[in-house]
Scaffold this motif. Structure first.
Motif, PDB file in Angstrom:
ATOM      1  N   VAL A   1       0.831  -1.199   0.000  1.00 64.22           N
ATOM      2  CA  VAL A   1       0.000   0.000   0.000  1.00 64.22           C
ATOM      3  C   VAL A   1       0.871   1.257   0.000  1.00 64.22           C
ATOM      4  O   VAL A   1       0.595   2.216  -0.733  1.00 64.22           O
ATOM      5  CB  VAL A   1      -0.952  -0.004   1.217  1.00 64.22           C
ATOM      6  CG1 VAL A   1      -1.636   1.356   1.367  1.00 64.22           C
ATOM      7  CG2 VAL A   1      -1.990  -1.105   1.078  1.00 64.22           C
ATOM      8  N   VAL A   2       1.917   1.268   0.812  1.00 58.05           N
ATOM      9  CA  VAL A   2       2.827   2.416   0.854  1.00 58.05           C
ATOM     10  C   VAL A   2       3.508   2.595  -0.501  1.00 58.05           C
ATOM     11  O   VAL A   2       3.639   3.716  -1.010  1.00 58.05           O
ATOM     12  CB  VAL A   2       3.884   2.247   1.963  1.00 58.05           C
ATOM     13  CG1 VAL A   2       4.965   3.314   1.849  1.00 58.05           C
ATOM     14  CG2 VAL A   2       3.219   2.313   3.336  1.00 58.05           C
ATOM     15  N   ALA A   3       3.935   1.478  -1.099  1.00 59.68           N
ATOM     16  CA  ALA A   3       4.583   1.539  -2.415  1.00 59.68           C
ATOM     17  C   ALA A   3       3.620   2.120  -3.447  1.00 59.68           C
ATOM     18  O   ALA A   3       4.004   2.943  -4.286  1.00 59.68           O
ATOM     19  CB  ALA A   3       5.042   0.153  -2.840  1.00 59.68           C
ATOM     20  N   ALA A   4       2.359   1.711  -3.384  1.00 60.07           N
ATOM     21  CA  ALA A   4       1.357   2.217  -4.310  1.00 60.07           C
ATOM     22  C   ALA A   4       1.152   3.719  -4.122  1.00 60.07           C
ATOM     23  O   ALA A   4       1.033   4.471  -5.094  1.00 60.07           O
ATOM     24  CB  ALA A   4       0.024   1.479  -4.092  1.00 60.07           C
ATOM     25  N   TYR A   5       1.122   4.155  -2.868  1.00 62.52           N
ATOM     26  CA  TYR A   5       0.964   5.580  -2.588  1.00 62.52           C
ATOM     27  C   TYR A   5       2.136   6.380  -3.161  1.00 62.52           C
ATOM     28  O   TYR A   5       1.944   7.448  -3.753  1.00 62.52           O
ATOM     29  CB  TYR A   5       0.851   5.828  -1.079  1.00 62.52           C
ATOM     30  CG  TYR A   5       0.889   7.294  -0.727  1.00 62.52           C
ATOM     31  CD1 TYR A   5      -0.234   8.103  -0.901  1.00 62.52           C
ATOM     32  CD2 TYR A   5       2.069   7.879  -0.262  1.00 62.52           C
ATOM     33  CE1 TYR A   5      -0.186   9.458  -0.610  1.00 62.52           C
ATOM     34  CE2 TYR A   5       2.117   9.234   0.031  1.00 62.52           C
ATOM     35  CZ  TYR A   5       0.991  10.019  -0.145  1.00 62.52           C
ATOM     36  OH  TYR A   5       1.048  11.357   0.126  1.00 62.52           O
ATOM     37  N   LEU A   6       3.342   5.866  -2.997  1.00 67.89           N
ATOM     38  CA  LEU A   6       4.531   6.563  -3.502  1.00 67.89           C
ATOM     39  C   LEU A   6       4.537   6.612  -5.028  1.00 67.89           C
ATOM     40  O   LEU A   6       4.934   7.609  -5.626  1.00 67.89           O
ATOM     41  CB  LEU A   6       5.802   5.878  -2.979  1.00 67.89           C
ATOM     42  CG  LEU A   6       6.020   5.962  -1.459  1.00 67.89           C
ATOM     43  CD1 LEU A   6       7.265   5.184  -1.054  1.00 67.89           C
ATOM     44  CD2 LEU A   6       6.123   7.415  -1.005  1.00 67.89           C
TER      45      LEU A   6
END
Length: 209
Positions: A9-14
């Motif tokens: 999820v964090v990777a997707a946000y970035l």
């Protein structure tokens, strides 16, 4: 949420936080899209610069990043025990990243192209239905924001029949529609007062798409 799911999820946000309107404009020696027209870092505003190639590259970049975030979770998630719920969360994360990017002071675009990319990751037919709706309204009325709003409102309806009401993707489509329409709230006001710019217009008002 597991640690692995959180990482996706964090990777997707970035990934979502990569504003291609700004990146492409800088690479092509153009003014920052946040400094002219509507001030919105999106393909529609970049088009107002008169640089069609920059607008196309922005559109493609913002769309592809939405698809990539979903695809990466779909491809690599299962080996970590992640399923459709993690994919749906990544989809929302990349869209939120586009709208509120950490790399650009949390001031991002309105999410139309990225949303289409996300829908493509869910189902090609779902993305095609939404895109066809946008193109039809844009062709008839020549108003980008109205095209986006209509397409977003109808997307959950398409999802109901294409992926089914029991799918987590259906719920995601409802949230996506709410987020994109929310980002177009100023456009709704201008539409109601007959002041909204048409595609290719100068868009000097900061609330335009």
């Amino acid at each position: 949420m597991t640690t692995t799911a959180f990482a996706f999820v964090v990777a997707a946000y970035l990934i979502g936080s990569l504003s291609f309107a700004v990146i492409v404009s800088k690479a092509m020696g153009m003014a920052d899209p946040r400094s002219y027209g509507s001030g919105n870092p999106g393909a529609t505003n970049v088009l107002r610069s008169g640089k069609k190639l920059a607008a196309v590259l922005t559109l493609l970049g913002d769309g592809v990043k939405g698809w990539v975030a979903v695809a990466l979770t779909a491809w690599f998630g299962p080996q970590y025990g992640l399923g459709e719920q993690a994919i749906a969360m990544s989809a929302l994360a990349v869209l939120i990243g586009h709208m509120w990017p950490v790399f650009f002071g949390f001031k991002g675009g309105k999410g139309v192209a990225t949303a289409v990319g996300v829908l493509l990751g869910f189902s090609p037919w779902l993305a095609l239905a939404a895109l066809a709706t946008w193109l039809f309204v844009a062709f008839v009325l020549k108003i980008s924001s109205l095209s986006a709003i209509v397409a977003c409102v109808l997307t959950p309806v398409y999802a109901y029949f294409i992926v089914g009401p029991q799918s987590v993707y259906f719920g995601s489509c409802i949230i996506i529609a709410i987020l994109v329409v929310h980002r177009h709230k100023s456009n709704l006001i201008k539409l109601l007062t007959g002041q909204e710019d048409k595609i290719g217009g100068k868009g000097t008002d900061k609330s335009s798409s």
